[in-house]
Design a protein around this motif. Structure first.
Motif, PDB file in Angstrom:
ATOM      1  N   THR A 115       0.793  -1.239   0.000  1.00  0.00           N
ATOM      2  CA  THR A 115       0.000   0.000   0.000  1.00  0.00           C
ATOM      3  C   THR A 115       0.822   1.284   0.000  1.00  0.00           C
ATOM      4  O   THR A 115       0.270   2.356  -0.227  1.00  0.00           O
ATOM      5  CB  THR A 115      -0.925   0.046   1.242  1.00  0.00           C
ATOM      6  N   GLY A 116       2.108   1.188   0.299  1.00  0.00           N
ATOM      7  CA  GLY A 116       2.885   2.418   0.471  1.00  0.00           C
ATOM      8  C   GLY A 116       4.077   2.472  -0.454  1.00  0.00           C
ATOM      9  O   GLY A 116       4.292   1.574  -1.270  1.00  0.00           O
ATOM     10  N   PRO A 117       4.884   3.524  -0.345  1.00  0.00           N
ATOM     11  CA  PRO A 117       6.085   3.632  -1.182  1.00  0.00           C
ATOM     12  C   PRO A 117       7.130   2.582  -0.815  1.00  0.00           C
ATOM     13  O   PRO A 117       7.275   2.220   0.354  1.00  0.00           O
ATOM     14  CB  PRO A 117       6.597   5.045  -0.881  1.00  0.00           C
ATOM     15  N   GLY A 118       7.843   2.088  -1.829  1.00  0.00           N
ATOM     16  CA  GLY A 118       8.816   1.014  -1.631  1.00  0.00           C
ATOM     17  C   GLY A 118       9.863   1.291  -0.567  1.00  0.00           C
ATOM     18  O   GLY A 118      10.094   0.464   0.304  1.00  0.00           O
ATOM     19  N   PRO A 119      10.528   2.469  -0.583  1.00  0.00           N
ATOM     20  CA  PRO A 119      11.572   2.721   0.422  1.00  0.00           C
ATOM     21  C   PRO A 119      11.044   2.684   1.856  1.00  0.00           C
ATOM     22  O   PRO A 119      11.751   2.244   2.768  1.00  0.00           O
ATOM     23  CB  PRO A 119      12.066   4.124   0.041  1.00  0.00           C
ATOM     24  N   LEU A 120       9.798   3.104   2.056  1.00  0.00           N
ATOM     25  CA  LEU A 120       9.226   3.043   3.398  1.00  0.00           C
ATOM     26  C   LEU A 120       8.985   1.580   3.792  1.00  0.00           C
ATOM     27  O   LEU A 120       9.262   1.175   4.934  1.00  0.00           O
ATOM     28  CB  LEU A 120       7.914   3.833   3.449  1.00  0.00           C
ATOM     29  N   ALA A 121       8.481   0.789   2.849  1.00  0.00           N
ATOM     30  CA  ALA A 121       8.269  -0.644   3.124  1.00  0.00           C
ATOM     31  C   ALA A 121       9.605  -1.313   3.449  1.00  0.00           C
ATOM     32  O   ALA A 121       9.686  -2.163   4.347  1.00  0.00           O
ATOM     33  CB  ALA A 121       7.612  -1.317   1.921  1.00  0.00           C
ATOM     34  N   GLU A 122      10.662  -0.919   2.746  1.00  0.00           N
ATOM     35  CA  GLU A 122      11.970  -1.527   2.999  1.00  0.00           C
ATOM     36  C   GLU A 122      12.505  -1.157   4.382  1.00  0.00           C
ATOM     37  O   GLU A 122      13.161  -1.960   5.039  1.00  0.00           O
ATOM     38  CB  GLU A 122      12.956  -1.103   1.903  1.00  0.00           C
ATOM     39  N   LEU A 123      12.202   0.058   4.804  1.00  0.00           N
ATOM     40  CA  LEU A 123      12.601   0.467   6.153  1.00  0.00           C
ATOM     41  C   LEU A 123      11.902  -0.425   7.185  1.00  0.00           C
ATOM     42  O   LEU A 123      12.526  -0.918   8.135  1.00  0.00           O
ATOM     43  CB  LEU A 123      12.204   1.938   6.345  1.00  0.00           C
ATOM     44  N   ALA A 124      10.607  -0.652   6.979  1.00  0.00           N
ATOM     45  CA  ALA A 124       9.861  -1.515   7.894  1.00  0.00           C
ATOM     46  C   ALA A 124      10.357  -2.954   7.813  1.00  0.00           C
ATOM     47  O   ALA A 124      10.433  -3.648   8.832  1.00  0.00           O
ATOM     48  CB  ALA A 124       8.372  -1.449   7.565  1.00  0.00           C
ATOM     49  N   GLU A 125      10.714  -3.403   6.621  1.00  0.00           N
ATOM     50  CA  GLU A 125      11.232  -4.775   6.472  1.00  0.00           C
ATOM     51  C   GLU A 125      12.532  -4.939   7.257  1.00  0.00           C
ATOM     52  O   GLU A 125      12.749  -5.954   7.917  1.00  0.00           O
ATOM     53  CB  GLU A 125      11.446  -5.095   4.986  1.00  0.00           C
TER      54      GLU A 125
END
Lengths: 289, 263
Positions: free
Chosen positions: B114-124
């Motif tokens: 649902t969100g931008p890739g770099p933010l998802a990667e930070l959460a990952e």
């Protein structure tokens, strides 16, 4: 490892103190570990628990059993608890007299029950099943609450005492929770303490709360207030030498602050029972697992 | 006029109600429930107010517990966007595990969808750090153990990575961005060239390190365990250098980082 003991004053085992606890023993008699915080495969929390358990008695205190829930008991959770108990041999295992979710959703809060005969029967049956599964008495704690149900036919203290008798379980009496709920619902805190069966109360909790103006909120993030210390003294007078734990979960202060709060409890304990601890009126609360 | 519901029906109603934290029609739903359910009230607090204490408390507790494991993701978003994210996340993934620590286990995937890739990667990355922190313990393979190994035992020696190993292939400077965010710096999250990261636990502390594609591929094999001979064969297929030499170089790095498990 010790498996039981004549416990007096303890504190909660919190991650904020892990580093210090690996460096020095805490100046307390025992620790209470939140069961779910150690239901993991490995790593630092279990390492610290193992370290403190070598020299100090530990009890487990759960927050997710949902003993008053209507979903089936979570067998995976009970298995994890049984495994933890087998590994660390706690002096006892406690959870809360509440429900925590429904339809397999966990709200991670301690929600109050209606105090009725029907609910008493329901909870007693579930306690019996948990006790069979864990092969030990379950200890249940009264929770702080902010609402009551109009169809309750029993008082909370009456319900808890009847449950302990009917299900043959033990009681963790949270004196702060009694104080908070008494304020929020307008009942007499000392009458609640008076209604506790002294042969069933195996542990006391003390904690801080926050005055929200319209109600008291059980925040566990500050010092025990003077009124609760007074109620604690009254409780020891009535119930005897019940092992007592200082709970502090939010804005956790340095370990020394918790040790000093435990010292305050110890001072009251000694005032009530005498310097040697032998002059009190209560029973010697020594429990085998 | 309220009727007395069964315990089961009461809990189902309240579970639905207490899950609405962060929603805009919050007050209306509390008032409606207070009219239908047998909740007591007094001069200080009406039934709807009392229900509202739980609704607010439950959402805040879960939101803040999740924030503890995602400090950089939360900082990158800011308070309002974080609150909105968690409200949307909990509607899609209500907490269903007794351990609150596991409540955000779907959050990286939710952000990825649902969100931008770099933010998802930070959460990952932050979730990988958490998983590594609590992964199963293992006995570390020491260089001294290998030194004692007979030469003819090497080919069949099982090489296996610690259960705390997590491998990531981000397309943003997620490791550096996280550091900067935690240090209070302004960070623009934007895509970069892909690379590989390993996350692992050593001496009860969790580390992460950028690695080259060859090591990333080899570590994927090591997660389930591989013989030294098969590792060398895989390296021969994927690198032009002498596979034994590369294997020894990698082994030395992994031993130094306590990344391998004793057989």
């Amino acid at each position: 490892m010790q498996t039981s003991g004549n416990l007096e004053i303890g504190i909660g085992l919190r991650s904020a103190h892990f580093g210090e606890l690996l460096e020095r023993p805490a100046r307390v008699g025992w620790f209470e570990a939140v069961s779910e915080n150690f239901m993991m495969d490995g790593g630092r929390p279990l390492h610290v628990l193992e370290h403190v358990r070598r020299d100090t008695p530990v009890v487990f205190h759960g927050v997710s059993m949902s003993i008053g829930g209507t979903d089936p008991l979570d067998d995976g959770h009970l298995s994890a608890l049984a495994d933890l108990a087998s590994r660390f041999e706690p002096a006892w295992i406690s959870d809360h007299l509440c429900w925590t979710g429904a339809r397999r959703h966990n709200l991670h809060d301690l929600l109050p029950l209606p105090w009725t005969e029907e609910v008493l029967e329901h909870v007693a049956e579930r306690v019996a099943r948990v006790q069979d599964r864990l092969a030990r008495h379950l200890v249940l704690e009264n929770v702080s609450s902010y609402l009551t149900y109009e169809h309750s036919t029993l008082g909370e203290a009456e319900f808890l005492a009847a449950l302990a008798h009917r299900a043959d379980c033990h009681i963790l009496l949270d004196v702060n929770n009694v104080y908070v709920s008494a304020y929020n619902h307008g009942f007499d805190a000392r009458a609640y303490i008076d209604a506790m069966p002294r042969d069933r109360v195996v542990q006391i909790h003390l904690a801080g709360h926050t005055d929200m103006g319209t109600h008291l909120l059980d925040t566990h993030d500050t010092f025990v207030c003077p009124d609760v210390w007074d109620l604690y003294r009254y409780t020891l007078d009535r119930l005897g030498r019940v092992p007592t734990l200082i709970e502090w979960d939010g804005n956790v202060p340095p370990l020394t602050t918790l040790e000093e709060e435990a010292d305050r409890a110890r001072t009251i304990w000694k005032n009530v029972f005498g310097e040697s601890g032998a002059g009190g009126i209560g029973d010697d609360h020594t429990f085998a697992a | 006029m309220t009727t007395t519901p069964s315990l089961r029906d009461l809990q189902h109603e309240l579970e639905t109600l207490f899950s609405i934290g962060g929603e805009t029609d919050h007050a209306d739903r509390l008032a409606d429930a207070a009219g239908r359910l047998p909740i007591g009230g007094d001069d200080r607090l009406a039934p709807a107010d009392r229900l509202g204490i739980y609704t607010g408390m439950i959402f805040v507790r879960i939101r803040d517990a999740i924030a503890e494991d995602f400090p950089a993701t939360r900082t990158a978003l800011g308070d309002d966007a974080w609150e909105d994210l968690i409200a949307r996340y909990l509607r899609a993934h209500p907490t269903d595990h007794p351990d609150l620590r596991l409540a955000p286990r779907h959050l990286p995937g939710f952000l990825r969808a649902t969100g931008p890739g770099p933010l998802a990667e930070l959460a990952e990355l932050e979730w990988a750090l958490m998983e590594s922190f609590t992964a199963a313990d293992s006995t570390v393979l020491r260089a001294t153990t290998l030194a004692d190994l007979a030469p003819d035992a090497w080919p069949e020696m099982l090489v296996r990575a610690t259960p705390s190993l997590r491998l990531l292939t981000p397309r943003s400077d997620v490791d550096r961005n996280r550091r900067r965010l935690l240090d209070g710096e302004e960070v623009e999250l934007r895509p970069t060239s892909p690379y590989a990261l390993r996350v692992w636990r050593r001496d009860l502390r969790v580390f992460h390190k950028r690695i080259d594609p060859l090591e990333h591929g080899a570590l994927q094999l090591l997660r389930s365990g591989v013989t030294f001979a098969d590792l060398c064969a895989w390296l021969a297929d994927h690198d032009e250098s002498d596979p034994s030499e590369v294997a020894v170089r990698l082994l030395q790095a992994w031993l130094a980082d306590e990344l391998l498990v004793a057989p």
